[in-house]
Design an enzyme around this catalytic site. Structure first.
Site, PDB file in Angstrom:
ATOM      1  CD  GLN A  10     -34.229  -3.495 -18.135  1.00 55.80           C
ATOM      2  OE1 GLN A  10     -34.653  -3.522 -16.991  1.00 55.80           O
ATOM      3  NE2 GLN A  10     -33.497  -4.477 -18.620  1.00 55.80           N
TER       4      GLN A  10
ATOM      5  N   GLY B  57     -28.149  -5.953 -20.796  1.00 55.79           N
ATOM      6  CA  GLY B  57     -26.834  -6.363 -21.297  1.00 55.79           C
ATOM      7  C   GLY B  57     -25.866  -5.274 -20.893  1.00 55.79           C
ATOM      8  CG  HIS B  58     -25.666  -3.964 -17.445  1.00 54.80           C
ATOM      9  ND1 HIS B  58     -26.069  -3.846 -16.142  1.00 54.80           N
ATOM     10  CD2 HIS B  58     -26.725  -3.577 -18.203  1.00 54.80           C
ATOM     11  CE1 HIS B  58     -27.323  -3.404 -16.121  1.00 54.80           C
ATOM     12  NE2 HIS B  58     -27.739  -3.248 -17.348  1.00 54.80           N
TER      13      HIS B  58
ATOM     14  CB  THR C 133     -34.873  -8.495 -25.044  1.00 52.76           C
ATOM     15  OG1 THR C 133     -35.597  -8.896 -23.866  1.00 52.76           O
ATOM     16  CG2 THR C 133     -34.406  -7.050 -24.878  1.00 52.76           C
TER      17      THR C 133
ATOM     18  CE  LYS D  29     -28.542   0.353 -17.294  1.00 58.01           C
ATOM     19  NZ  LYS D  29     -28.731   0.700 -18.723  1.00 58.01           N
TER      20      LYS D  29
ATOM     21  CG  ASP E 207     -28.509  -0.525 -24.305  1.00 57.04           C
ATOM     22  OD1 ASP E 207     -28.315  -1.416 -23.457  1.00 57.04           O
ATOM     23  OD2 ASP E 207     -29.252  -0.659 -25.290  1.00 57.04           O
TER      24      ASP E 207
ATOM     25  CB  THR F  15     -31.308  -8.297 -29.255  1.00 59.99           C
ATOM     26  OG1 THR F  15     -31.206  -6.862 -29.304  1.00 59.99           O
ATOM     27  CG2 THR F  15     -32.221  -8.696 -28.119  1.00 59.99           C
TER      28      THR F  15
HETATM   29  P1  GDP Z   1     -25.536  -0.595 -20.205  1.00 58.08           P
HETATM   30  O1  GDP Z   1     -26.619  -1.521 -20.608  1.00 58.08           O
HETATM   31  O2  GDP Z   1     -26.054   0.713 -19.710  1.00 58.08           O
HETATM   32  O3  GDP Z   1     -24.546  -1.200 -19.273  1.00 58.08           O
HETATM   33  O4  GDP Z   1     -24.739  -0.228 -21.549  1.00 58.08           O
HETATM   34  P2  GDP Z   1     -24.302  -1.284 -22.716  1.00 58.08           P
HETATM   35  O5  GDP Z   1     -23.174  -2.077 -22.232  1.00 58.08           O
HETATM   36  O6  GDP Z   1     -25.483  -1.984 -23.242  1.00 58.08           O
HETATM   37  O7  GDP Z   1     -23.872  -0.265 -23.852  1.00 58.08           O
HETATM   38  C1  GDP Z   1     -22.913   0.701 -23.646  1.00 58.08           C
HETATM   39  C2  GDP Z   1     -21.809   0.491 -24.656  1.00 58.08           C
HETATM   40  O8  GDP Z   1     -20.958   1.608 -24.635  1.00 58.08           O
HETATM   41  C3  GDP Z   1     -20.909  -0.692 -24.352  1.00 58.08           C
HETATM   42  O9  GDP Z   1     -20.422  -1.217 -25.556  1.00 58.08           O
HETATM   43  C4  GDP Z   1     -19.766  -0.076 -23.535  1.00 58.08           C
HETATM   44  O10 GDP Z   1     -18.565  -0.812 -23.608  1.00 58.08           O
HETATM   45  C5  GDP Z   1     -19.641   1.238 -24.230  1.00 58.08           C
HETATM   46  N1  GDP Z   1     -19.161   2.360 -23.447  1.00 58.08           N
HETATM   47  C6  GDP Z   1     -19.499   2.759 -22.186  1.00 58.08           C
HETATM   48  N2  GDP Z   1     -18.967   3.951 -21.914  1.00 58.08           N
HETATM   49  C7  GDP Z   1     -18.272   4.317 -23.025  1.00 58.08           C
HETATM   50  C8  GDP Z   1     -17.534   5.469 -23.387  1.00 58.08           C
HETATM   51  O11 GDP Z   1     -17.418   6.436 -22.640  1.00 58.08           O
HETATM   52  N3  GDP Z   1     -16.979   5.486 -24.641  1.00 58.08           N
HETATM   53  C9  GDP Z   1     -17.081   4.448 -25.502  1.00 58.08           C
HETATM   54  N4  GDP Z   1     -16.487   4.538 -26.674  1.00 58.08           N
HETATM   55  N5  GDP Z   1     -17.798   3.363 -25.200  1.00 58.08           N
HETATM   56  C10 GDP Z   1     -18.393   3.307 -23.988  1.00 58.08           C
HETATM   57  P1  IMO Z   2     -29.848  -2.424 -20.263  1.00 50.65           P
HETATM   58  O1  IMO Z   2     -29.922  -2.802 -18.816  1.00 50.65           O
HETATM   59  C1  IMO Z   2     -32.027  -1.083 -23.788  1.00 50.65           C
HETATM   60  C2  IMO Z   2     -36.106  -2.542 -24.286  1.00 50.65           C
HETATM   61  C3  IMO Z   2     -36.402  -3.460 -25.446  1.00 50.65           C
HETATM   62  C4  IMO Z   2     -37.821  -3.041 -25.755  1.00 50.65           C
HETATM   63  C5  IMO Z   2     -38.410  -2.806 -24.380  1.00 50.65           C
HETATM   64  C6  IMO Z   2     -39.179  -3.980 -23.792  1.00 50.65           C
HETATM   65  O2  IMO Z   2     -28.813  -3.135 -21.031  1.00 50.65           O
HETATM   66  O3  IMO Z   2     -29.831  -0.945 -20.424  1.00 50.65           O
HETATM   67  P2  IMO Z   2     -38.401  -6.295 -22.739  1.00 50.65           P
HETATM   68  O4  IMO Z   2     -37.639  -7.429 -23.343  1.00 50.65           O
HETATM   69  O5  IMO Z   2     -37.775  -5.717 -21.529  1.00 50.65           O
HETATM   70  O6  IMO Z   2     -39.848  -6.606 -22.527  1.00 50.65           O
HETATM   71  O7  IMO Z   2     -38.369  -5.150 -23.886  1.00 50.65           O
HETATM   72  O8  IMO Z   2     -37.312  -2.503 -23.528  1.00 50.65           O
HETATM   73  N1  IMO Z   2     -35.026  -2.981 -23.372  1.00 50.65           N
HETATM   74  C7  IMO Z   2     -33.829  -2.415 -23.331  1.00 50.65           C
HETATM   75  N2  IMO Z   2     -33.285  -1.446 -24.092  1.00 50.65           N
HETATM   76  N3  IMO Z   2     -31.330  -1.608 -22.759  1.00 50.65           N
HETATM   77  C8  IMO Z   2     -31.864  -2.560 -21.970  1.00 50.65           C
HETATM   78  O9  IMO Z   2     -31.244  -2.994 -20.859  1.00 50.65           O
HETATM   79  C9  IMO Z   2     -33.160  -3.035 -22.265  1.00 50.65           C
HETATM   80  N4  IMO Z   2     -33.955  -3.961 -21.721  1.00 50.65           N
HETATM   81  C10 IMO Z   2     -35.104  -3.901 -22.396  1.00 50.65           C
HETATM   82  O10 IMO Z   2     -35.530  -3.228 -26.528  1.00 50.65           O
HETATM   83  O11 IMO Z   2     -37.834  -1.829 -26.444  1.00 50.65           O
HETATM   84 MG    MG Z   3     -27.237  -2.618 -22.245  1.00 53.19          MG
END
Ligand code: GDP
Ligand code: IMO
Ligand code: MG
Length: 422
Positions: free
Chosen positions: A223, A40-41, A129, A16, A13, A299
């Site tokens: 991840q 979840g991207h 998850t 990416k 998270d 989640t």
């Molecule tokens: P990923 O799994 O690495 O793609 O990241 P996620 O999407 O799960 O979580 C990142 C969160 O931060 C999302 O809600 C994005 O929209 C948000 N986000 C990413 N870069 C920035 C930033 O520079 N500032 C803010 N405020 N939100 C950001």
């Molecule tokens: P993105 O790509 C953050 C975490 C789960 C748990 C552990 C194992 O969005 O960054 P799993 O369901 O993979 O067996 O869970 O890994 N986890 C993540 N945490 N971002 C993710 O993906 C994750 N995918 C799995 O919360 O701790």
């Molecule tokens: Mg994510």
């Protein structure tokens, strides 16, 4: 653009998806090579929010090709749902998506086992998850997995699935759980398989042809480094290699064809699920949650938050070969008066500068912090590095210095425009 692997340098998270979407403009092909719909991207374009789980974040740019590689574990029903969701929003999903025929399938019994094992672990649970990721990769390693190629041959799939449902139902029954309905699974999966058929191919051949044509590849890590099955905080990890090496094994693109590794780091740290987290800070968690930030994209769980950890990200830089970093969510610290950066750990009276292998040891580590003054100004409107407050510039430069990688991108908001290229 050089062939680039983008990896999460923390616990996932990191932002990416946003950085992939930004960089896809310069790449030809975006490749997912590990993980599944546990990812979840999030991408925000013109105020519209998209959350992608299995489909590469490059799909939102029409002229680019997206590949789901052999290292990904695919829940076909969920993937069809994701494709339909994008189509309903006017996003093109057709010849621009390729799915590896060697990718393993996530089946309903994987989800049941994921849930069962978490319950069995009780207070020692991982906090997965519950998408069945661990059991699906376990079947792959045990050589009892079913692959996309099987799903493309209904007779073969029917025979293999029937056998596996029978075996897994025995396990479920032995734990007092209701057996799964094999006929229903077969029906749902065969229907999903037919919808996915036009996308399924040998993606290794496709990617090598693309390399011959000098097309540029962007690998979208899922991840993060400390969720890696080998290098993460075991057992509180996911079941794939989330580090840079996973991009090669999970796509069939050899290491020497990779030119650069971009590490995505949040300006602070977050973690979802259980496991050690040295710099976790309740005050910072409360501040970020009060701003409506840091809730899981898959989640919906509240993410645990803490200060930037330069000990772990330096390790990440080493393991992944990160040569460039993208710092995201800098704006999350806009209102913070004093910012902490962890520069070492104290373990049993000794100061160490690397994360210990054992999770119990890591859980006992106390962070050694340096403090930097906050900038106490909004950064979300900055479009050039020089437009950031001087204290914010000092902060990101410090991160680059401590991790040993070159600063390449600073993100100060979820939107495309809120991205500063250095
Ligand atoms: P990923 O799994 O690495 O793609 O990241 P996620 O999407 O799960 O979580 C990142 C969160 O931060 C999302 O809600 C994005 O929209 C948000 N986000 C990413 N870069 C920035 C930033 O520079 N500032 C803010 N405020 N939100 C950001
Ligand atoms: P993105 O790509 C953050 C975490 C789960 C748990 C552990 C194992 O969005 O960054 P799993 O369901 O993979 O067996 O869970 O890994 N986890 C993540 N945490 N971002 C993710 O993906 C994750 N995918 C799995 O919360 O701790
Ligand atoms: Mg994510």
């Amino acid at each position: 653009m050089p062939n680039t692997i983008l990896v999460g340098a923390q616990w996932g998270d990191e932002g990416k998806g946003k950085i992939i979407d930004f960089l896809t403009d310069e790449a030809d092909i975006v490749v997912r090579s590990q993980g599944g719909n546990n990812a979840g991207h999030t991408i925000v374009i013109g105020g519209e929010k998209y959350v992608l789980h299995l489909i590469p974040s490059g799909i939102l740019r029409r002229s680019k090709t997206c590949v789901i590689g052999n290292g990904v574990v695919i829940d076909p029903v969920s993937l069809v749902g994701e494709i339909d969701g994008l189509l309903a929003r006017g996003i093109k999903v057709g010849k621009n998506l390729l799915i590896s025929d060697a990718a393993h399938l996530v089946l309903p019994y994987h989800r049941s086992l994921d849930e069962l094992r978490e319950v069995q672990k009780g207070t020692k649970k991982i906090g997965t998850t519950k998408r069945g990721i661990g059991p699906a990769y376990a079947d792959k390693a045990s050589r009892t997995g079913l692959r996309m190629a099987d799903l493309m041959r209904p007779e073969v799939f029917t025979a293999k699935l029937t056998q596996r449902v029978k075996e897994n139902n025995e396990i479920l029954k032995s734990h007092g759980l209701a057996p799964l309905n094999g006929k229903k699974i077969l029906q749902d999966y065969l229907a999903a398989g037919e919808k996915l058929r036009p996308f399924v191919t040998n993606t290794v051949i496709f990617l090598h042809r693309a390399l011959e044509l000098k097309q540029s590849l962007l690998f979208e890590g899922a991840q993060g480094t400390f969720l890696d099955i080998d290098h993460g905080t075991y057992p509180f990890v996911t079941s794939s290699n989330t580090t840079a090496g996973g991009a090669s094994t999970g796509s069939g693109v050899p290491p020497h064809r990779i030119d650069s590794v971009l590490g995505v780091m949040k300006a602070y740290t977050t973690r979802v699920g259980e496991g050690p987290f040295a710099t976790e800070d309740q005050g910072l968690s409360d501040t970020l949650h009060a701003m409506g930030r840091e809730y899981g994209a898959t989640t919906g769980r509240a993410r645990r938050c803490g200060w930037f950890d330069a000990v772990s990200t330096r390790y990440s830089t080493m393991v992944n070969g990160i040569d460039k970093i993208a710092i995201t969510n800098l704006d999350g610290l806009d209102g913070v008066e004093t910012i902490h950066i962890c520069v070492a750990y104290r373990l049993d009276g000794k100061v160490i500068d690397f994360p210990p292998t054992d999770s119990d040891d890591l859980a006992r580590c106390e962070p050694v912090y340096i403090e930097l003054p906050g900038w106490l100004k909004g950064t979300e409107k900055a479009r050039k590095f020089s437009e950031l407050p001087p204290k914010a510039r000092t902060y990101v430069k410090k991160i680059s210095e401590l991790t040993g990688a070159k600063l390449s991108i600073v993100s100060i908001g979820p939107g495309r425009a809120q991205t500063i290229r250095l």
